[in-house]
Design an enzyme around this catalytic site. Structure first.
Site, PDB file in Angstrom:
ATOM      1  N   TYR A  33       0.826  -1.204   0.000  1.00 15.91           N
ATOM      2  CA  TYR A  33       0.000   0.000   0.000  1.00 15.91           C
ATOM      3  C   TYR A  33       0.858   1.250   0.000  1.00 15.91           C
ATOM      4  O   TYR A  33       2.075   1.176   0.196  1.00 15.91           O
ATOM      5  CB  TYR A  33      -0.951  -0.003   1.199  1.00 15.91           C
ATOM      6  CG  TYR A  33      -0.308   0.305   2.535  1.00 15.91           C
ATOM      7  CD1 TYR A  33       0.517  -0.625   3.174  1.00 15.91           C
ATOM      8  CD2 TYR A  33      -0.499   1.527   3.165  1.00 15.91           C
ATOM      9  CE1 TYR A  33       1.105  -0.340   4.392  1.00 15.91           C
ATOM     10  CE2 TYR A  33       0.085   1.820   4.391  1.00 15.91           C
ATOM     11  CZ  TYR A  33       0.882   0.880   4.998  1.00 15.91           C
ATOM     12  OH  TYR A  33       1.479   1.163   6.202  1.00 15.91           O
ATOM     13  N   ARG A  52       8.449   3.950  -4.494  1.00 14.74           N
ATOM     14  CA  ARG A  52       8.431   2.947  -3.418  1.00 14.74           C
ATOM     15  C   ARG A  52       7.378   1.883  -3.690  1.00 14.74           C
ATOM     16  O   ARG A  52       7.602   0.697  -3.416  1.00 14.74           O
ATOM     17  CB  ARG A  52       8.173   3.632  -2.069  1.00 14.74           C
ATOM     18  CG  ARG A  52       8.263   2.661  -0.893  1.00 14.74           C
ATOM     19  CD  ARG A  52       8.212   3.358   0.441  1.00 14.74           C
ATOM     20  NE  ARG A  52       6.928   3.991   0.663  1.00 14.74           N
ATOM     21  CZ  ARG A  52       6.657   4.785   1.700  1.00 14.74           C
ATOM     22  NH1 ARG A  52       7.578   5.038   2.613  1.00 14.74           N
ATOM     23  NH2 ARG A  52       5.471   5.323   1.839  1.00 14.74           N
ATOM     24  N   ARG A 100      -8.000 -20.061  -2.297  1.00 10.99           N
ATOM     25  CA  ARG A 100      -6.967 -19.936  -1.265  1.00 10.99           C
ATOM     26  C   ARG A 100      -5.957 -21.086  -1.299  1.00 10.99           C
ATOM     27  O   ARG A 100      -6.311 -22.248  -1.067  1.00 10.99           O
ATOM     28  CB  ARG A 100      -7.631 -19.879   0.119  1.00 10.99           C
ATOM     29  CG  ARG A 100      -6.653 -19.488   1.212  1.00 10.99           C
ATOM     30  CD  ARG A 100      -7.300 -19.457   2.585  1.00 10.99           C
ATOM     31  NE  ARG A 100      -6.340 -19.032   3.594  1.00 10.99           N
ATOM     32  CZ  ARG A 100      -5.367 -19.819   4.059  1.00 10.99           C
ATOM     33  NH1 ARG A 100      -5.251 -21.066   3.637  1.00 10.99           N
ATOM     34  NH2 ARG A 100      -4.507 -19.358   4.953  1.00 10.99           N
ATOM     35  N   HIS A 102      -1.343 -21.265  -0.820  1.00 14.43           N
ATOM     36  CA  HIS A 102      -0.212 -20.372  -0.573  1.00 14.43           C
ATOM     37  C   HIS A 102       0.601 -19.964  -1.808  1.00 14.43           C
ATOM     38  O   HIS A 102       0.940 -18.804  -1.947  1.00 14.43           O
ATOM     39  CB  HIS A 102       0.722 -20.980   0.479  1.00 14.43           C
ATOM     40  CG  HIS A 102       0.159 -20.933   1.877  1.00 14.43           C
ATOM     41  ND1 HIS A 102      -1.004 -21.583   2.227  1.00 14.43           N
ATOM     42  CD2 HIS A 102       0.596 -20.299   2.989  1.00 14.43           C
ATOM     43  CE1 HIS A 102      -1.259 -21.365   3.503  1.00 14.43           C
ATOM     44  NE2 HIS A 102      -0.303 -20.588   3.986  1.00 14.43           N
ATOM     45  N   LYS A 147       6.523  -2.066   1.921  1.00 13.88           N
ATOM     46  CA  LYS A 147       5.330  -1.464   2.542  1.00 13.88           C
ATOM     47  C   LYS A 147       4.152  -2.427   2.404  1.00 13.88           C
ATOM     48  O   LYS A 147       3.206  -2.211   1.638  1.00 13.88           O
ATOM     49  CB  LYS A 147       5.036  -0.085   1.940  1.00 13.88           C
ATOM     50  CG  LYS A 147       4.148   0.762   2.838  1.00 13.88           C
ATOM     51  CD  LYS A 147       4.196   2.210   2.459  1.00 13.88           C
ATOM     52  CE  LYS A 147       3.127   3.044   3.131  1.00 13.88           C
ATOM     53  NZ  LYS A 147       3.224   3.137   4.584  1.00 13.88           N
ATOM     54  N   GLU A 180      12.130   2.012  14.358  1.00 10.67           N
ATOM     55  CA  GLU A 180      11.222   3.090  13.928  1.00 10.67           C
ATOM     56  C   GLU A 180       9.933   2.971  14.731  1.00 10.67           C
ATOM     57  O   GLU A 180       9.755   2.040  15.517  1.00 10.67           O
ATOM     58  CB  GLU A 180      10.933   2.961  12.428  1.00 10.67           C
ATOM     59  CG  GLU A 180      10.271   1.641  12.063  1.00 10.67           C
ATOM     60  CD  GLU A 180      10.008   1.481  10.561  1.00 10.67           C
ATOM     61  OE1 GLU A 180       9.897   2.482   9.847  1.00 10.67           O
ATOM     62  OE2 GLU A 180       9.901   0.304  10.125  1.00 10.67           O
TER      63      GLU A 180
HETATM   64  N1  PLP Z   1       7.561   3.515   9.101  1.00 13.53           N
HETATM   65  C1  PLP Z   1       6.457   2.777   9.042  1.00 13.53           C
HETATM   66  C2  PLP Z   1       6.460   1.413   9.663  1.00 13.53           C
HETATM   67  C3  PLP Z   1       5.311   3.258   8.395  1.00 13.53           C
HETATM   68  O1  PLP Z   1       4.206   2.500   8.334  1.00 13.53           O
HETATM   69  C4  PLP Z   1       5.344   4.552   7.838  1.00 13.53           C
HETATM   70  C5  PLP Z   1       4.164   5.112   7.156  1.00 13.53           C
HETATM   71  O2  PLP Z   1       3.139   4.501   7.060  1.00 13.53           O
HETATM   72  C6  PLP Z   1       6.513   5.307   7.938  1.00 13.53           C
HETATM   73  C7  PLP Z   1       7.625   4.754   8.567  1.00 13.53           C
HETATM   74  C8  PLP Z   1       6.597   6.689   7.360  1.00 13.53           C
HETATM   75  O3  PLP Z   1       6.623   6.631   5.956  1.00 13.53           O
HETATM   76  P1  PLP Z   1       6.121   7.858   5.072  1.00 13.53           P
HETATM   77  O4  PLP Z   1       6.966   9.033   5.465  1.00 13.53           O
HETATM   78  O5  PLP Z   1       6.372   7.423   3.674  1.00 13.53           O
HETATM   79  O6  PLP Z   1       4.678   8.065   5.385  1.00 13.53           O
END
Ligand code: PLP
Length: 293
Positions: A33, A52, A100, A102, A147, A180
């Site tokens: 996403y 990204r 479904r 895998h 992501k 993070e």
């Molecule tokens: N880290 C994580 C785990 C995130 O889910 C996000 C944003 O959803 C970010 C960092 C920040 O990313 P961005 O600056 O692209 O929103």
């Protein structure tokens, strides 16, 4: 006015927008996403987000649902139909619908869902007073650079933060180093005045806001170091903040029980927030038409 969602080629009222129960996003979280900020009708850091997206899709070997140019047009059409000029746009691409099982299904097209909503501004009190974060063990997988829509550890971490009366949880790796937040990147400014954030690797999502802030910091000549920092170092920092699309630079005044600096948002964070606001403004003014890729 009712909200409109884009679902696999159709623009549908939100209430009627649905995906198949055999969608692999629903069954396996087999998808990715993006969340892009919308300001004055423009998409902020669009190229970083779409780059990204391409990378996340490629890492999971999911085909791009459409060309970049077509996606740029659909994103704008969703904004237009929802009359969103300031807010966010969310897009989710999955491996598609298949019984479904895998392994990757053969001959399945990816699914694409796009929604938009108004409002993005961070709570003014959080900006003026700063927020609190807690620290928790990082229990995620080894590909946090993708992501992925698989966000269960992030959901659990954010809930833990909220139950502790905090805004965010900073996740900590097995070496005691901050990776993070659950939906944000982590930054500190050390006593020596260095701006520090963890380097991009499989341990973090390389935030688009992070990348934009790094470029800004370089441009204005801040002392910048991309490296891991420990929880103890963060607690002793002069300033701390988090970054994300929805909260570009949000000051942190408490980490667990430790007060950061004098307990008030610091000047360098404020400066970066102002510089990022100028960057967004500039991005918004040149984002009218999708760039041809
Ligand atoms: N880290 C994580 C785990 C995130 O889910 C996000 C944003 O959803 C970010 C960092 C920040 O990313 P961005 O600056 O692209 O929103």
């Amino acid at each position: 006015m009712s909200r409109i969602a884009y679902v696999n080629g159709r623009y549908l009222p939100h209430a009627d927008a649905a995906v198949h129960i055999d969608d692999r996003g629903y069954q396996f979280a087999d998808g990715v996403y993006e969340v892009i900020a919308v300001q004055d009708g423009g998409l902020i850091d669009e190229e970083l987000h779409l780059a990204r997206l391409d990378r996340s899709l490629a890492e999971l070997r999911i085909a791009a649902p459409m060309s970049r140019r077509a996606l740029g047009l659909v994103l704008r059409e969703v904004l237009r139909r929802n009359r969103v000029r300031d807010g966010i746009i969310y897009l989710q691409a999955t491996r598609g619908v298949a019984p479904r099982d895998h392994p990757f299904p053969a001959g399945t097209s990816p699914s694409l869902v796009i929604t938009a909503r108004r409002g993005r501004a961070t709570n003014p009190k959080a900006l003026s007073e700063g927020i609190r974060v807690i620290t928790i063990p990082d229990i995620r997988w080894a590909r946090c650079d993708i992501k992925s829509i698989s966000l269960l550890p992030n959901v659990l971490g954010k809930q833990q933060a909220r139950e502790a009366g905090a805004y965010e949880a900073w996740q900590v790796d097995a070496n005691g180093m901050v990776t993070e937040g659950t939906s944000t990147n982590a930054w500190i400014i050390t006593a020596a005045g260095e701006l520090v954030t963890r380097q991009a690797s499989n341990a973090i999502l390389n935030g688009c806001t992070r990348l934009a802030l790094l470029e800004i910091a370089r441009r204005v000549g801040l002392t910048l170091v991309e490296r891991p920092f420990s929880v103890a170092e963060a607690k002793a920092a002069r300033e701390a903040f988090l970054s994300s699309t929805t909260s570009p630079v949000l000051p942190i005044v408490r980490i667990d029980e430790a007060t950061i600096g004098d307990g008030k948002p610091g000047p360098l964070g404020r400066k970066l927030r102002e510089l990022y606001a100028a960057h967004s403004h500039e991005q918004a003014s040149r984002s009218g038409e999708p760039r041809v890729a």
